[in-house]
Design a protein around this motif. Sequence first.
Motif, short mmCIF file in Angstrom:
data_model
loop_
_atom_site.label_atom_id
_atom_site.label_comp_id
_atom_site.label_asym_id
_atom_site.label_seq_id
_atom_site.Cartn_x
_atom_site.Cartn_y
_atom_site.Cartn_z
N MET A 1 4.88 58.36 -56.95
CA MET A 1 3.45 58.28 -56.72
C MET A 1 3.04 58.88 -55.37
O MET A 1 2.05 59.60 -55.28
N THR A 2 3.83 58.61 -54.34
CA THR A 2 3.45 59.12 -53.02
C THR A 2 3.68 60.62 -52.90
O THR A 2 3.08 61.25 -52.02
N GLN A 3 4.49 61.20 -53.76
CA GLN A 3 4.75 62.64 -53.68
C GLN A 3 3.47 63.47 -53.82
O GLN A 3 3.31 64.47 -53.13
N ASN A 4 2.56 63.04 -54.68
CA ASN A 4 1.29 63.76 -54.83
C ASN A 4 0.49 63.77 -53.53
O ASN A 4 -0.14 64.77 -53.19
N TYR A 5 0.52 62.65 -52.81
CA TYR A 5 -0.18 62.57 -51.53
C TYR A 5 0.49 63.45 -50.49
O TYR A 5 -0.19 64.13 -49.71
N ILE A 6 1.81 63.43 -50.46
CA ILE A 6 2.56 64.27 -49.52
C ILE A 6 2.20 65.74 -49.77
O ILE A 6 1.89 66.48 -48.83
N THR A 7 2.22 66.15 -51.03
CA THR A 7 1.88 67.53 -51.38
C THR A 7 0.46 67.86 -50.97
O THR A 7 0.19 68.91 -50.37
N SER A 8 -0.48 66.97 -51.25
CA SER A 8 -1.88 67.19 -50.92
C SER A 8 -2.09 67.32 -49.40
O SER A 8 -2.79 68.23 -48.93
N VAL A 9 -1.48 66.43 -48.64
CA VAL A 9 -1.59 66.47 -47.17
C VAL A 9 -1.01 67.79 -46.65
O VAL A 9 -1.62 68.48 -45.83
N ASN A 10 0.18 68.14 -47.15
CA ASN A 10 0.82 69.38 -46.71
C ASN A 10 -0.05 70.59 -47.02
O ASN A 10 -0.19 71.49 -46.18
N GLU A 11 -0.63 70.62 -48.21
CA GLU A 11 -1.48 71.75 -48.59
C GLU A 11 -2.73 71.81 -47.72
O GLU A 11 -3.14 72.90 -47.30
N SER A 12 -3.35 70.67 -47.43
CA SER A 12 -4.54 70.66 -46.56
C SER A 12 -4.18 71.17 -45.16
O SER A 12 -4.89 72.01 -44.60
N ILE A 13 -3.08 70.67 -44.61
CA ILE A 13 -2.68 71.10 -43.27
C ILE A 13 -2.32 72.58 -43.28
O ILE A 13 -2.70 73.32 -42.36
N ASP A 14 -1.64 73.04 -44.31
CA ASP A 14 -1.31 74.47 -44.40
C ASP A 14 -2.57 75.33 -44.44
O ASP A 14 -2.64 76.38 -43.79
N ARG A 15 -3.57 74.88 -45.19
CA ARG A 15 -4.84 75.64 -45.24
C ARG A 15 -5.54 75.64 -43.89
O ARG A 15 -6.13 76.65 -43.48
N ILE A 16 -5.49 74.50 -43.18
CA ILE A 16 -6.09 74.44 -41.85
C ILE A 16 -5.38 75.42 -40.92
O ILE A 16 -6.03 76.19 -40.20
N ILE A 17 -4.06 75.42 -40.94
CA ILE A 17 -3.29 76.33 -40.09
C ILE A 17 -3.61 77.78 -40.45
O ILE A 17 -3.81 78.62 -39.56
#
Length: 165
Positions: free
Chosen positions: A1-17
């Motif tokens: 369940m938490t993997q989806n959140y990890i992926t989402s957070v990583n993708e948001s941070i990657d887009r910010i960078i």
Amino acid sequence: MTQNYITSVNESIDRIIETISGLSEETIRWQPTNDEWSIMQIIAHIVEALPYWVEEIEQLVETPGKVWGRNHLHEGRLEAVKPETVNAISVNEMVKELEKVKQTVQAGIENLTEKQLSAEATSVNPNFGTKPLSFIIEHLIDGHVNKHEGQIQRNLSKLSSKSSN
């Protein structure tokens, strides 16, 4: 369940960078108004807030039912976005800190059990009341970084409309 959140957070941070990598230092540090944060302040807030919420989760796992959270006047939150604090940090340094945040979030939430995620506790913020631990991940980590990603885009749109006037 938490993997989806990890992926989402990583993708948001990657887009910010990715977004800030093409911007000038002046743009990153530009503040739309005195009441709005610069992109650099937004990033500084993310770098402070996400590890804060991971720490809150760790404390709730150690002490189920403990009161959790903070308000907008929390000292660490305010210190992280103060112009003096933000101006003392380079953009490159802040990007490195954002990268570290992805690891902090993953390490902090990847091994949580369903029982831990569903354990409820009361927030110091009366707007939240009593919530399961999963609420912190969903709203204060994943939703939070996503919201600030949108805030960065709004800053950029304000800057482009300012320069076209």
